[in-house]
Design an enzyme around this catalytic site. Structure first.
Site, PDB file in Angstrom:
ATOM      1  N   THR A  28       7.140  -1.773  -7.052  1.00 51.26           N
ATOM      2  CA  THR A  28       6.778  -1.554  -5.647  1.00 51.26           C
ATOM      3  C   THR A  28       7.710  -2.370  -4.756  1.00 51.26           C
ATOM      4  OG1 THR A  28       4.468  -1.168  -6.212  1.00 51.26           O
ATOM      5  CG2 THR A  28       4.909  -1.871  -3.958  1.00 51.26           C
ATOM      6  N   GLU A 103       1.688  -4.651 -11.245  1.00 52.81           N
ATOM      7  CA  GLU A 103       3.066  -4.907 -11.698  1.00 52.81           C
ATOM      8  C   GLU A 103       3.052  -5.719 -12.989  1.00 52.81           C
ATOM      9  OE1 GLU A 103       5.184  -4.900  -7.282  1.00 52.81           O
ATOM     10  OE2 GLU A 103       4.640  -6.807  -8.171  1.00 52.81           O
TER      11      GLU A 103
HETATM   12  C1  5RP Z   1       5.786  -6.151  -4.520  1.00 57.84           C
HETATM   13  C2  5RP Z   1       6.861  -6.931  -5.166  1.00 57.84           C
HETATM   14  C3  5RP Z   1       8.273  -6.597  -4.788  1.00 57.84           C
HETATM   15  O1  5RP Z   1       8.972  -6.243  -5.923  1.00 57.84           O
HETATM   16  C4  5RP Z   1       8.912  -7.787  -4.137  1.00 57.84           C
HETATM   17  O2  5RP Z   1       8.110  -8.188  -3.033  1.00 57.84           O
HETATM   18  C5  5RP Z   1      10.330  -7.470  -3.656  1.00 57.84           C
HETATM   19  O3  5RP Z   1      10.267  -6.580  -2.572  1.00 57.84           O
HETATM   20  P1  5RP Z   1      11.576  -5.961  -1.926  1.00 57.84           P
HETATM   21  O4  5RP Z   1      12.226  -5.128  -2.969  1.00 57.84           O
HETATM   22  O5  5RP Z   1      11.036  -5.147  -0.769  1.00 57.84           O
HETATM   23  O6  5RP Z   1      12.451  -7.100  -1.462  1.00 57.84           O
HETATM   24  O7  5RP Z   1       6.663  -7.796  -5.977  1.00 57.84           O
HETATM   25  O8  5RP Z   1       4.502  -6.607  -4.883  1.00 57.84           O
END
Ligand code: 5RP
Length: 219
Positions: A28, A103
């Protein structure tokens, strides 16, 4: 090259690790969204996907990819996801998007965990730039917050945020994460927590880092 272009660079390079005919776990966030768009181009080569959030499931379906329940698949060959922080030992802090529990489940179930980040996410010690999100059963919020303070943390309730599992999030600053495996286990012991955003015990097998001139690889 800006951060979003580096995210896309890392995401596109993860396609090389997708096995034909396999089920792909999909994380995500904005980096993973680039991966979904890339995966859609080879959707006829994969058997299906499992999604770490409702948002990801919706994007996958919108791009023509089949989304299966994790319980209905025999094996997740590879899980691809972003991170908020990453060390050279491939240990991570994740969960700024609030999807940390699902996740963690898919990362645990997957044969290979591939993390895709831009180079701004690299840190020497976890907790340097990002707080540690902790998913908490709503009635335990106050109790868990007090336990986190007793551990030296500074928890902030992510007000208004409700996870896909119906829970709340505490973002914890100031924890000592020099030994992330121990810290992950300590947080797991607090009654009322569902999961925390330290991915140290099940760290990434491969990290692909969008760094502008090239994609760097940690493995
Ligand atoms: C979501 C996550 C995402 O992988 C993490 O926040 C990185 O986000 P982005 O790719 O938008 O920088 O752990 O729960």
């Amino acid at each position: 090259m800006d951060a979003d272009t580096k995210k896309r660079q890392a995401a596109e390079s993860a396609l090389d690790l997708v096995e034909t005919g396999s089920v792909v776990g999909v994380g995500t966030g904005s980096t993973t969204n680039h991966f979904i768009d890339a995966l859609a181009r080879i959707r006829f080569r994969v058997d299906g996907t499992v999604a770490s959030s409702e948002a990801t499931a919706a994007r996958l379906r919108d791009r023509g990819l089949r989304v299966a329940d994790l319980n209905a698949v025999d094996e997740v060959a590879v899980y691809v996801d972003g991170a908020d922080e990453c060390t050279r030992h491939r240990q991570l802090v994740k969960g700024a998007g609030g999807a940390l529990t699902r996740e963690k489940i898919i990362a645990a179930a997957a044969r290979q965990f591939v993390c895709i980040v831009d180079d701004s996410k690299l840190v020497d010690v976890l907790g340097t730039k990002a707080p540690v999100p902790v998913e908490v059963i709503p009635m335990a919020r106050g109790y868990v917050a007090r336990q986190l303070v007793a551990l030296g943390g500074n928890p902030f309730w992510r007000e208004g945020a409700v996870t896909d599992n119906g829970n709340v999030i505490l973002d914890v600053h100031g924890l000592d994460l020099v030994d992330p495996t121990a810290a992950e286990g300590t947080l797991d012991q607090i009654t009322g927590t569902v999961a925390n955003g330290i991915f140290a015990r099940r760290r990434a097998d491969v990290v692909l880092i969008g760094a502008g001139a090239e994609v760097r690889k940690l493995s």
